[in-house]
Design an enzyme around this catalytic site. Structure first.
Site, PDB file in Angstrom:
ATOM      1  N   ASN A   1       0.846  -1.088  -0.046  1.00 35.18           N
ATOM      2  CA  ASN A   1      -0.202   0.088   0.088  1.00 35.18           C
ATOM      3  C   ASN A   1       1.070   1.203   0.081  1.00 35.18           C
ATOM      4  OD1 ASN A   1      -1.874   2.125   0.633  1.00 35.18           O
ATOM      5  ND2 ASN A   1      -2.156   1.290   2.539  1.00 35.18           N
TER       6      ASN A   1
ATOM      7  N   LYS B   1       0.013   4.216  -0.338  1.00 35.93           N
ATOM      8  CA  LYS B   1      -0.475   5.435   0.429  1.00 35.93           C
ATOM      9  C   LYS B   1      -0.189   6.649  -0.247  1.00 35.93           C
ATOM     10  CE  LYS B   1      -0.196   3.041   4.875  1.00 35.93           C
ATOM     11  NZ  LYS B   1       0.091   3.257   6.251  1.00 35.93           N
TER      12      LYS B   1
ATOM     13  N   HIS C   1      -9.390   1.326   5.103  1.00 39.35           N
ATOM     14  CA  HIS C   1      -8.076   1.420   5.766  1.00 39.35           C
ATOM     15  C   HIS C   1      -8.220   2.515   6.778  1.00 39.35           C
ATOM     16  CE1 HIS C   1      -3.999   2.575   6.614  1.00 39.35           C
ATOM     17  NE2 HIS C   1      -3.626   1.256   5.889  1.00 39.35           N
TER      18      HIS C   1
ATOM     19  N   SER D   1       3.391  -2.367  10.346  1.00 39.16           N
ATOM     20  CA  SER D   1       4.864  -2.387  10.552  1.00 39.16           C
ATOM     21  C   SER D   1       5.552  -3.900  10.030  1.00 39.16           C
ATOM     22  CB  SER D   1       5.495  -2.101  11.975  1.00 39.16           C
ATOM     23  OG  SER D   1       4.869  -0.804  12.532  1.00 39.16           O
TER      24      SER D   1
ATOM     25  N   GLY E   1       3.111  -1.163   4.220  1.00 42.49           N
ATOM     26  CA  GLY E   1       2.979   0.309   3.836  1.00 42.49           C
ATOM     27  C   GLY E   1       4.504   0.834   3.721  1.00 42.49           C
ATOM     28  N   GLY E   2       4.961   1.194   4.831  1.00 42.46           N
ATOM     29  CA  GLY E   2       6.479   1.886   4.636  1.00 42.46           C
ATOM     30  C   GLY E   2       7.245   0.850   3.911  1.00 42.46           C
TER      31      GLY E   2
ATOM     32  N   GLY F   1       2.655   2.049  11.018  1.00 42.68           N
ATOM     33  CA  GLY F   1       3.919   3.219  10.719  1.00 42.68           C
ATOM     34  C   GLY F   1       4.329   3.414  12.250  1.00 42.68           C
TER      35      GLY F   1
ATOM     36  N   GLU G   1      -5.479  -5.030  10.762  1.00 45.51           N
ATOM     37  CA  GLU G   1      -4.411  -4.150  10.845  1.00 45.51           C
ATOM     38  C   GLU G   1      -4.615  -3.228  12.326  1.00 45.51           C
ATOM     39  OE1 GLU G   1      -2.393  -2.653   6.978  1.00 45.51           O
ATOM     40  OE2 GLU G   1      -4.278  -1.712   7.030  1.00 45.51           O
TER      41      GLU G   1
HETATM   42  P1  PGA Z   1       2.991   0.216   7.622  1.00 46.19           P
HETATM   43  O1  PGA Z   1       1.489   0.514   7.005  1.00 46.19           O
HETATM   44  O2  PGA Z   1       3.522  -1.053   6.992  1.00 46.19           O
HETATM   45  O3  PGA Z   1       3.617   1.402   7.102  1.00 46.19           O
HETATM   46  O4  PGA Z   1       2.597  -0.051   9.214  1.00 46.19           O
HETATM   47  C1  PGA Z   1       0.543  -0.604   6.860  1.00 46.19           C
HETATM   48  C2  PGA Z   1      -0.994  -0.138   6.245  1.00 46.19           C
HETATM   49  O5  PGA Z   1      -1.434   0.962   6.790  1.00 46.19           O
HETATM   50  O6  PGA Z   1      -1.345  -0.848   5.320  1.00 46.19           O
END
Ligand code: PGA
Length: 261
Positions: free
Chosen positions: A13, A15, A102, A219, A240-241, A181, A175
């Site tokens: 993702n 974002k 989300h 994360s 995400g990240g 994050g 999640e």
């Molecule tokens: P993250 O985000 O891996 O940066 O924690 C996951 C998400 O929001 O889908």
């Protein structure tokens, strides 16, 4: 409990990243050339709506699917809905799946259950798969309310008229909001228990939801993904990240699928 075999997924993702179309195309190109031919599942990336067409073009003839992060709540395919993109428009440019619900959409855009139901129905009506995101806040987690919150978030599926015709177009992504994050992750055993409960609850809605993949997100990175992949109750990860650096995302995906073998 014997668990049904489900499809396996690694989803990135993006974002509201990266800051330019050039960088988005570069990221897609770098991911595309990684060799995913050996994997026993599906990899998908979800760029911003703005970059979607370009990334769909980049990913032509690759094993990587492209999805979008949201669709409009309105069932009109066009109209006076400033800032929205309809499910029909997303499907028409080649998106295959969409995220719905989300936590960043729920909190920054105050998305209501009614809107989420409309989004899921619009997606299904236009042939898009839905990754329904659910998760508890830290406050809920600390008060032991996780399962109640998740059941409430999942209960909207009861309202989806076309659910029975779209069972293979549904993924649930668990999640925890406090893990997104933040670098904080729950114990795998905790996630496993939550996933078992999600699975049980889905069965109360429709027995055929036994095949719905249940992903973990929050994360996840190339170092911790193996722990999650080891669990039979974790069918994939929503990232995400760590999906924004091509070689890290590729190594994460390869580790996930290699562990699942
Ligand atoms: P993250 O985000 O891996 O940066 O924690 C996951 C998400 O929001 O889908």
């Amino acid at each position: 409990m014997q668990k049904v075999t489900k499809n396996k997924w690694v989803i990135g993702n993006w974002k509201s990243n990266p800051s330019s179309l050039e960088q988005a195309k570069k990221l897609a190109k770098e991911i595309k050339v990684m060799n995913f031919s050996e994997i026993n599942g599906q990899i998908m990336v979800m760029p911003t709506s703005l970059h979607l067409t370009a990334i769909i073009d980049e990913m032509q003839n690759s094993e990587v699917l492209v999805g979008c992060q949201d669709v409009s709540f309105t069932s009109d395919s066009v109209g006076a809905y400033t800032g929205d993109c309809s499910a029909e428009q997303m499907q028409a440019i080649g998106a295959k799946w969409t995220l719905v619900g989300h936590s960043e959409r729920r909190s920054y855009h105050q998305e209501s259950d009614k809107q989420l139901i409309a989004k899921i129905e619009n997606a299904f009506k236009n042939g898009l798969g839905v990754v329904l995101c659910i998760g508890e806040t830290l406050e809920h987690y600390e008060k032991n309310q996780t399962l109640n919150v998740l059941q409430k978030q999942l209960s909207i599926l009861k309202e989806i008229k076309q659910l029975a015709d779209n069972l293979d177009r549904l993924i649930v992504a668990y999640e925890p909001v406090w893990a997104i994050g933040t670098g904080k992750v729950p114990q795998v055993a905790e996630v496993e228990n939550v996933h078992k409960s999600i699975n049980d609850y889905l069965l109360t809605i429709n027995n055929d939801l036994a095949k719905t993949p249940i992903l973990y997100g929050g994360s996840v990175n190339a170092d911790n993904v193996e722990n999650f992949a080891k669990s039979d109750w974790i069918d994939g990860v929503l990232v995400g990240g760590a999906s924004l650096v091509a070689d890290k995302f590729a190594s994460l995906a390869k580790t996930f699928f290699a562990t699942k073998k």
